[in-house]
Design an enzyme around this catalytic site. Structure first.
Site, PDB file in Angstrom:
ATOM      1  N   LYS A  82       0.790  -1.137  -0.062  1.00  0.00           N
ATOM      2  CA  LYS A  82       0.112   0.113   0.205  1.00  0.00           C
ATOM      3  C   LYS A  82       0.912   1.039   0.095  1.00  0.00           C
ATOM      4  O   LYS A  82       1.800   1.411   0.650  1.00  0.00           O
ATOM      5  CB  LYS A  82      -0.765  -0.044   1.207  1.00  0.00           C
ATOM      6  CG  LYS A  82      -1.888   1.084   1.327  1.00  0.00           C
ATOM      7  CD  LYS A  82      -2.904   0.839   2.323  1.00  0.00           C
ATOM      8  CE  LYS A  82      -3.844   2.005   2.687  1.00  0.00           C
ATOM      9  NZ  LYS A  82      -4.623   1.809   3.757  1.00  0.00           N
ATOM     10  N   SER A 157      -9.731   1.983   3.081  1.00  0.00           N
ATOM     11  CA  SER A 157      -8.826   2.715   2.108  1.00  0.00           C
ATOM     12  C   SER A 157      -7.802   1.855   1.312  1.00  0.00           C
ATOM     13  O   SER A 157      -7.279   2.140   0.457  1.00  0.00           O
ATOM     14  CB  SER A 157      -7.909   3.689   2.822  1.00  0.00           C
ATOM     15  OG  SER A 157      -7.264   3.014   3.860  1.00  0.00           O
ATOM     16  N   SER A 181      -9.954  -0.543   7.055  1.00  0.00           N
ATOM     17  CA  SER A 181      -9.448  -0.227   5.864  1.00  0.00           C
ATOM     18  C   SER A 181      -8.644  -1.697   5.151  1.00  0.00           C
ATOM     19  O   SER A 181      -8.380  -1.767   3.851  1.00  0.00           O
ATOM     20  CB  SER A 181      -8.343   0.833   5.719  1.00  0.00           C
ATOM     21  OG  SER A 181      -9.203   1.894   5.575  1.00  0.00           O
TER      22      SER A 181
END
Ligand code: GLN
Length: 489
Positions: A82, A157, A181
């Site tokens: 990420k 997210s 997330s």
């Protein structure tokens, strides 16, 4: 093994092929890069792909396989990270214009551990700006799109990390979870996502959103892969004082498949108004499956559930407003308006650099911390956080694992909730209490709705008891095929 399909396999399958000499890391990476080439234009999962560097790392891994008898199980496996977890020498944009050109000068501890295992880093994945969001639509690079329906969100997210795994654009990925997330996008994209206990995985090198809630965790094609990745990234780290000095077991040992006598708690507050009937049925069917395997189901109560959302937004925004004060155009990142003096430079840099959701959180956070409101909001929320934590402690006297939906409904359409932050925030209603309590939880695929969208089941464990949730999730998964289905892209 047809070279072309390697990208579809799991870590443990590929580790077997690498050891028997049936494939090389270079072939795996080539297969994944071809897959990225073919579908990335549709999913927008990545913010950067390390084409040449990944092949170089694969070549190095192949040398290790020639030299060493027993390389790490993750050696030669392409993993995506990420884009707010630092990876040395590469951009770490946080999907924000303020860090659009920022290059990380060091590895985060999680990345360093994967690197030491011989993992191949394939790229950095899309996310909501600074991990604030539930749909990946708050990315300054445009949203990632759900591989099961490109008109729908991936969740967020960690949307890019989830989509990349679901679309076979990597073998596994790292996400982060502050209020849901990892689990929410895992549920929307039909993959396994695990948020470890707070303190299990070092946060060193993770760009801070809300430091008392943030955790890094694995997103994977099945439960075993999640356990393998968690093994690698767990453990005390002198660089993060909140990482816990708790011995991490070998999590793959908990995948015994036996749940006889396991006590499952079903929180009555989570199976209430607002829950999509198809999601409810899929999760209840999942519990019945575990019951058929010998588990017992009891109703439990988490009485302070309705306060979790305001408490989460007060505390996470307070921490965010403080953490994000560092983006001032001085030390790193974007700078604007220098010629107009220091104050104007701060103002213009932050005005132009942050997106609307991040600004909303900074304003909310600054407000609840300001004098006169601090006691009424921030301190009060801290006290209620303790009550929420107490709810779980009480519940775990009656059960060993709590099972619930991950999200009230399957993936929504792109654009659908962007005008209404509050409905967007409600996406995390079942996940954020877990962060407030610091507990481990995972999402495991538990079915598809009538439109073919994946749905996930949440398993929540006691503090530092990832083993029990992995054991139950694995037992469940071995009786289903949901995790094996692939989106048609
Ligand atoms: N959706 C939640 C938020 O916007 C959680 C985000 C996260 O876990 N990083 O804050």
């Amino acid at each position: 093994m047809a070279h072309l399909n390697l990208h579809q396999l799991t870590i443990h399958q590929l580790a077997g092929l690498l050891r028997s000499g049936e494939c090389t890391s270079t072939q795996i990476v080539e297969s994944v890069l071809q897959r990225i080439e073919a579908v990335e234009g549709k999913t927008n999962s990545y913010l950067s792909v390390f084409h040449d560097e990944a092949l170089r790392q694969a070549e190095a891994a192949d040398q290790v396989f020639k030299r060493e008898k027993n390389p790490h199980i993750l050696a030669g496996i392409p993993i995506a990270i990420k884009d707010l977890i630092s990876l040395k020498g590469e951009k770490n944009t946080c999907a924000s214009n303020i860090l659009r050109n920022y290059i990380s000068p060091f590895d985060s501890t999680a990345v360093r551990r994967l690197r030491e295992a011989g993992t191949v880093f394939i790229g950095k994945t899309n996310l909501d700006e600074f991990a604030m969001g539930s749909s990946n639509e708050n990315s300054c690079f445009g949203p990632a799109k759900n591989p099961w329906d490109l008109g729908r969100v991936t969740g967020g997210s960690s949307g890019g990390s989830a989509a990349a795994v679901a679309a076979d654009e990597c073998i596994g990925s790292l996400g982060t979870d502050t209020g849901g997330s990892i689990r929410q996008p895992a549920s929307f994209c039909g993959v396994v996502g695990l948020k470890p206990t707070y303190g299990r995985v070092s946060r060193f090198g993770l760009v801070a959103f809300a430091s008392s809630l943030d955790q890094i965790g694995p997103m994977a094609k099945d439960v075993k892969d999640a356990a393998i990745m968690l093994n690698c990234i767990s453990g005390k780290d002198p660089m993060d004082s909140t990482s816990a000095d708790v011995q991490a077991p070998d999590f793959t040992k908990s995948l015994a498949g036996d749940v006889r006598g396991l006590r499952i708690g079903a929180p009555i507050e989570y199976f209430a108004e607002g829950l999509d009937p198809e999601v409810e049925k899929a999760v209840k069917d999942g519990m019945e499956r575990l019951k058929a395997l010998g588990a017992e189901i009891t109703d439990i109560s988490l009485p302070h559930t309705s306060y979790a959302l305001p408490v989460y937004y007060i505390l996470s925004s307070a921490e965010a407003s403080s953490n994000l004060a560092r983006y001032d155009g001085v030390k790193y990142g974007y700078r604007s308006g220098e010629e107009e003096g220091l104050r104007k430079m701060y103002e213009r840099t932050r005005k132009e650099g942050f997106g609307p959701e991040v600004k909303r959180r900074i304003m909310l956070g600054t407000y609840v911390l300001s004098s006169g409101y601090y006691d009424a909001y921030y301190i009060k929320a801290q006290k209620v956080r303790t009550l929420i934590r107490g709810d779980f402690d009480d519940a775990f006297k009656k059960c060993d694992v709590i099972i619930s939906p991950v999200v009230p409904a399957p993936a929504f359409k792109l654009g659908e909730k962007m005008e209404d932050p509050l409905t967007m925030y409600l996406s995390d209603i079942y996940t954020m209490p877990v962060n407030l309590a610091g507990l481990p939880a995972l999402s495991v695929p538990c079915g598809f709705n009538s439109s073919g969208l994946p749905m996930g089941m949440q398993l929540i464990g006691r503090r530092f008891d990832e083993e029990t949730i992995l054991r139950a999730a694995y037992a469940f998964e071995t009786t289903t095929d949901f995790h094996k289905k692939k989106p048609l892209l």
